[in-house]
Design a protein around this motif. Structure first.
Motif, short mmCIF file in Angstrom:
data_model
loop_
_atom_site.label_atom_id
_atom_site.label_comp_id
_atom_site.label_asym_id
_atom_site.label_seq_id
_atom_site.Cartn_x
_atom_site.Cartn_y
_atom_site.Cartn_z
N GLN A 349 12.74 -46.76 1.04
CA GLN A 349 13.04 -45.39 1.45
C GLN A 349 13.37 -45.05 2.85
O GLN A 349 14.34 -44.43 3.18
CB GLN A 349 11.78 -44.34 1.00
N HIS A 350 12.74 -45.77 3.78
CA HIS A 350 13.10 -45.58 5.13
C HIS A 350 14.51 -46.24 5.60
O HIS A 350 15.13 -45.63 6.06
CB HIS A 350 11.80 -46.45 6.07
N PHE A 351 14.69 -47.18 4.90
CA PHE A 351 16.17 -47.96 5.01
C PHE A 351 17.28 -47.07 4.67
O PHE A 351 18.16 -46.79 5.19
CB PHE A 351 16.35 -49.29 4.58
N LEU A 352 16.98 -46.28 3.20
CA LEU A 352 18.06 -45.38 2.80
C LEU A 352 18.13 -44.40 3.59
O LEU A 352 19.16 -43.77 3.95
CB LEU A 352 17.61 -45.02 1.25
N ASP A 353 17.13 -43.64 4.25
CA ASP A 353 17.10 -42.52 5.11
C ASP A 353 17.62 -42.96 6.25
O ASP A 353 18.47 -42.09 7.03
CB ASP A 353 15.67 -42.13 5.49
N PHE A 354 17.53 -44.27 6.65
CA PHE A 354 18.40 -44.48 7.95
C PHE A 354 19.96 -44.74 8.00
O PHE A 354 20.38 -44.42 8.50
CB PHE A 354 17.69 -45.73 8.54
N ARG A 355 20.15 -45.21 6.73
CA ARG A 355 21.45 -45.44 6.30
C ARG A 355 22.05 -44.07 6.07
O ARG A 355 23.25 -43.89 6.58
CB ARG A 355 21.76 -46.05 5.00
N ARG A 356 21.61 -43.00 5.71
CA ARG A 356 21.94 -41.80 5.53
C ARG A 356 21.99 -41.15 7.06
O ARG A 356 23.29 -40.59 7.35
CB ARG A 356 21.06 -41.06 4.70
N GLU A 357 21.37 -41.57 7.96
CA GLU A 357 21.53 -40.97 9.36
C GLU A 357 22.65 -41.51 9.88
O GLU A 357 23.47 -41.01 10.49
CB GLU A 357 20.17 -41.37 9.93
N VAL A 358 22.84 -42.95 9.65
CA VAL A 358 23.68 -43.58 10.38
C VAL A 358 25.14 -43.22 9.86
O VAL A 358 26.20 -43.02 10.65
CB VAL A 358 23.61 -45.31 10.13
N ILE A 359 25.08 -42.91 8.51
CA ILE A 359 26.57 -42.49 8.00
C ILE A 359 26.82 -41.17 8.47
O ILE A 359 28.14 -40.70 8.63
CB ILE A 359 26.46 -42.56 6.35
N THR A 360 25.88 -40.48 8.50
CA THR A 360 26.00 -39.10 9.06
C THR A 360 26.50 -39.04 10.43
O THR A 360 27.64 -38.21 10.77
CB THR A 360 24.59 -38.08 9.03
N ARG A 361 25.96 -39.74 11.34
CA ARG A 361 26.45 -39.87 12.68
C ARG A 361 27.84 -40.33 12.72
O ARG A 361 28.67 -40.03 13.38
CB ARG A 361 25.33 -40.86 13.67
N ARG A 362 27.86 -41.41 12.05
CA ARG A 362 29.46 -41.94 11.91
C ARG A 362 30.44 -41.08 11.40
O ARG A 362 31.65 -41.18 12.14
CB ARG A 362 29.34 -43.20 11.11
N SER A 363 30.19 -40.44 10.53
CA SER A 363 31.13 -39.44 9.85
C SER A 363 31.35 -38.36 10.79
O SER A 363 32.63 -37.84 10.95
CB SER A 363 30.59 -39.13 8.40
N THR A 364 30.29 -37.88 11.46
CA THR A 364 30.63 -36.97 12.32
C THR A 364 31.44 -37.20 13.53
O THR A 364 32.18 -36.66 14.18
CB THR A 364 29.10 -36.52 13.13
#
Length: 790
Positions: A349-364
């Motif tokens: 779950q921590h890795f999925l949360d991190f991927r969500r954060e990375v993709i959010t920052r990358r998409s932004t």
């Protein structure tokens, strides 16, 4: 004099503060990996510095010393050996499930060989490492100042790969340690995708996708219960076992091949360890151990003696060497810069949360860039629509700065757009270029819509995470290397676990040839030999060999090779190495049925002892069966059930017949009680269990014999003088034996000649009748008389 402001501090408080600071530095800055990218600071800095040098997987290798220098000089002010050792491990395919450094040159071996010095080796990133570093320039992670404040370094890498589980980690901090085993990339990603779309998944459901660790050296995990425990609690211990196979060399000879060994086991030390236990005789029947490993893979050959049982040898190797070893699991990693022990689901779950954060920052980041570009293109399109006016404004402006300001005022564009118009090349005025600008604007519009949906709709975000994970799986995934054997009971090493339980028949001849068969009719002795013992049992039983010195030597029946046809078996000396002062006086089979009965022993000084047969159940090869006086020795042993009658016979012709119940069961290493009161210079030569229909046969050393009905030997109390069985004291008896009329006896003389006679041929007399029968034609002294099995 200058007054100083001094604040008193207790030394205990100062020590606590200093040690706490040190502990936090070790925990956060050195020993523990981050749950997001699975890297410790030194590994993260190595990867980042290698990328800084442009050493991608498609570029030539560069000297390791150059990379180490880059890491030391910019990010990691510690020893060069520590940095190089960390880099070497990242390149070793026997330490890392998926290597992150592509090493060129000598980077060590599974035999424990060290890597060559950093000035000789070269390195670059692997393609998988580039996936861990991907998108780092898109503001996906935070950066902090390096140690001297001149540069910045990432606090974590964007990591498209679940590296913490995939490559694992180990480290010792202050008061804590981590041991995270490596896992299969394909399985880990499957578990991540399942959890992403099923947040309430149970551990059992996740383990259907990720059943357990997968080590780079393969081997086997014995039992899955400890895996479940570790995945549930974050702590556990699993059993690793080498992968082996048995090769047939000839009809009677086999060899063991080791093709995979437990994780982090040094192959050279393992071979040395096996040689040591063979030398110490903890493991028998090994004649040679060879390392035939090459570039094709690991291969260690264990040559066995002829007729050796390879399963037994393997089982002892598992028990006494690191061929089977344990691996401690402690799923401890940094979460928000704090150490935390987690279960499998939490880590995923921590890795999925991190991927969500990375993709959010990358998409932004990408969205901002797209909007900025869209804004610029709108300005260019406005300029093209008012081209004559734009040219006029620029031509009539005294400077570029004034031209930019005039454009803003005259055609209504922003400063950014006006600057882009001024920088526009004349070639963009052609119609084809106008079409390209319009097409780019249309693409940007779609991109902005897509990026916006990613940021605003969780379902779209999840779909993108799934897509990227599947791409990684398709590109880098592989098959599992480590086999998981679910039955954890196989980890408990017991020789019987590896032995097939089957019915067998055993025979032992007078000349000590031992044969195992599956058919009683196939038992046979050589021309000048006779079978003296026959046992029916299973391969899980033990043969007990009792000696005159009161010892019992134990032979597992599955160690006896099976023979068919005309074979007479193997010499007993192939299996038992008896001391020179010991001779076998009795052989019994210890089966499950017999373990609930008694083993009764008689000595030449007339002592009788019985113990529960279960007391002879052991894993060692020799035991003390009776405590003997200095001048005494064992003459015979029998299996009894507590309700039988004993008949003892002496050299001078005395017999005593008494109930077994007069003998109380005692421990194995005891003296027992007196069974007969012996006359001076007399000794017991015979121990019999009687049946009502039996005859008592007396045989003398000069080859004479007689038989009498058992009813003449009335039962008495033990420790009496007994009854006489000879009419004269001129005979020295060698045997007093109970036998049925249709039994056969084997006579052995002093020259070792064997003669078989029928009991019915021996003259029937009264109890104290004369020795009428002449049992042998020669004058050679008789030494033994043995009742042959039917």
């Amino acid at each position: 004099m200058i007054e100083e402001d001094i604040t008193p501090i207790a030394i205990e408080d100062k020590m606590k503060e200093s040690y706490l600071n040190y502990s936090l530095s070790v925990i956060i800055g050195r020993a523990l990996p981050d749950v997001r990218d699975g890297l410790k600071p030194v590994h993260r800095r190595i990867l980042y510095a290698t990328q800084d040098l442009g050493l991608s997987a498609d570029k030539p290798h560069k000297k390791s010393a150059r990379i180490v220098g880059e890491v030391l000089g910019k990010y990691h002010p510690h020893g060069d050996a520590a940095v190089y050792d960390a880099m070497v491990r990242m390149a070793q395919n026997f330490n890392q499930r998926y290597t992150l450094i592509d090493g060129h040159g000598n980077f060590g071996s599974i035999d424990g060989d060290s890597a060559a010095a950093m000035r000789y080796t070269e390195a670059r990133l692997t393609e998988l490492a580039q996936e861990i570093l991907g998108d780092i320039k898109k503001e996906t992670v935070d950066f902090v100042d390096n140690f001297d404040g001149n540069l910045q370094e990432p606090t974590v890498l964007p990591a498209r790969v679940p590296n913490l589980l995939v490559n694992g980690s180990s480290g010792i901090a202050v008061g804590m340690s981590t041991d995270i085993p490596p896992h299969n990339l394909s399985e880990t990603i499957s578990a991540l995708i399942h959890l992403l779309h099923n947040p309430d998944s149970s551990l059992e459901e996740l383990m259907e996708h990720l059943p357990g660790p997968d080590f780079p050296t393969g081997a086997q995990i014995i039992g899955d219960e400890e895996i479940k425990k570790a995945y549930r609690t974050g702590k556990g211990r699993i059993i690793l076992r080498a992968k082996t196979e048995i090769e047939k060399v000839s009809s009677s000879k086999k060899r063991i091949i080791i093709s995979e060994i437990p994780y982090q086991l040094n192959k050279a030390k393992l071979i040395e360890e096996m040689a040591t236990v063979v030398k110490k005789e903890k493991v028998e029947n090994i004649v040679d151990i060879r390392d035939e490993s090459d570039q094709e893979g690991l291969r260690v050959v264990i040559e066995l003696k002829s007729k050796a049982n390879p399963e037994i040898v393997l089982n002892r190797l598992y028990k006494y060497t690191s061929l089977q070893s344990s691996y401690r699991i402690n799923l401890l990693a940094l979460v928000d810069q704090k150490p935390q022990t987690m279960g499998l689901k939490t880590i995923l779950q921590h890795f999925l949360d991190f991927r969500r954060e990375v993709i959010t920052r990358r998409s932004t980041f990408e969205l901002n860039q797209a909007k900025k570009r869209q804004h610029t293109l709108k300005g260019i399109q406005t300029a093209l629509d008012s081209l004559d006016k734009v040219i006029s404004v620029i031509r009539n402006s005294p400077s570029a700065k004034q031209a930019q300001k005039n454009l803003q005022e005259e055609i209504g564009v922003s400063a950014q757009q006006a600057k882009a118009i001024l920088n526009m090349k004349l070639q963009r005025l052609v119609s084809l270029e106008r079409e390209k600008i319009e097409a780019e604007a249309a693409e940007l519009k779609k991109k902005i819509e897509r990026l916006t949906s990613i940021l605003e709709q969780r379902q779209v975000m999840n779909k993108l995470i799934t897509k990227e994970l599947r791409e990684i799986k398709a590109e880098y995934g592989d098959h599992r290397k480590t086999e998981i054997i679910a039955d954890g009971s196989k980890a408990e090493l017991d020789e019987s676990d590896l032995i097939k339980d089957e019915d067998i028949v055993l025979s032992l001849s007078y000349h000590k040839y031992l044969k195992r068969s599956n058919d009683r009719d196939k038992l046979r002795a050589s021309k000048d030999d006779y079978i003296t013992h026959i046992f029916s049992g299973t391969t899980r039983d033990d043969l007990l060999f009792f000696t005159n010195q009161g010892q019992v030597h134990i032979l597992n029946t599955h160690q006896i090779p099976e023979h068919h046809g005309l074979s007479t078996g193997d010499p007993l000396s192939d299996f038992l190495k008896l001391p020179l002062d010991e001779k076998i006086v009795g052989v019994l089979l210890l089966s499950e049925e017999i373990k609930n009965k008694y083993i009764s022993i008689v000595t030449k000084k007339g002592r009788v002892k019985k113990s529960l047969a279960r007391e002879y159940e052991t894993t060692i090869s020799s035991l003390k069966a009776i405590k003997l006086n200095q001048d005494d020795e064992v003459i015979d042993v029998k299996i009894t059930d507590g309700n039988q009658k004993f008949l003892l016979g002496t050299k001078q012709g005395q017999t005593i017949h008494f109930e077994e119940g007069e003998i109380s069961a005692t421990g194995r290493n005891t003296k027992g009680v007196k069974g007969i009161d012996l006359a001076k210079n007399d000794e017991v030569i015979a121990f019999n269990l009687t049946k009502p229909q039996d005859f008592v046969v007396a045989i003398s050393a000069d080859g004479r014999g007689k038989r009498s009905k058992l009813e003449a030997y009335t039962t008495q109390n033990r420790n009496g003088k007994g009854l006489q069985t000879l009419s004269s004291d001129k005979y020295e008896l060698i045997q007093v034996i109970t036998a049925a009329e249709n039994d056969q006896l084997l006579l052995v003389n002093s020259e070792g000649e064997l003669q078989k006679i029928n009991v019915a041929e021996i003259t029937l007399t009264k109890r104290i009748g004369s020795m009428y029968s002449q049992l042998q034609s020669s004058n050679t002294k008789l030494e033994k008389a043995i009742k042959l099995p039917k």
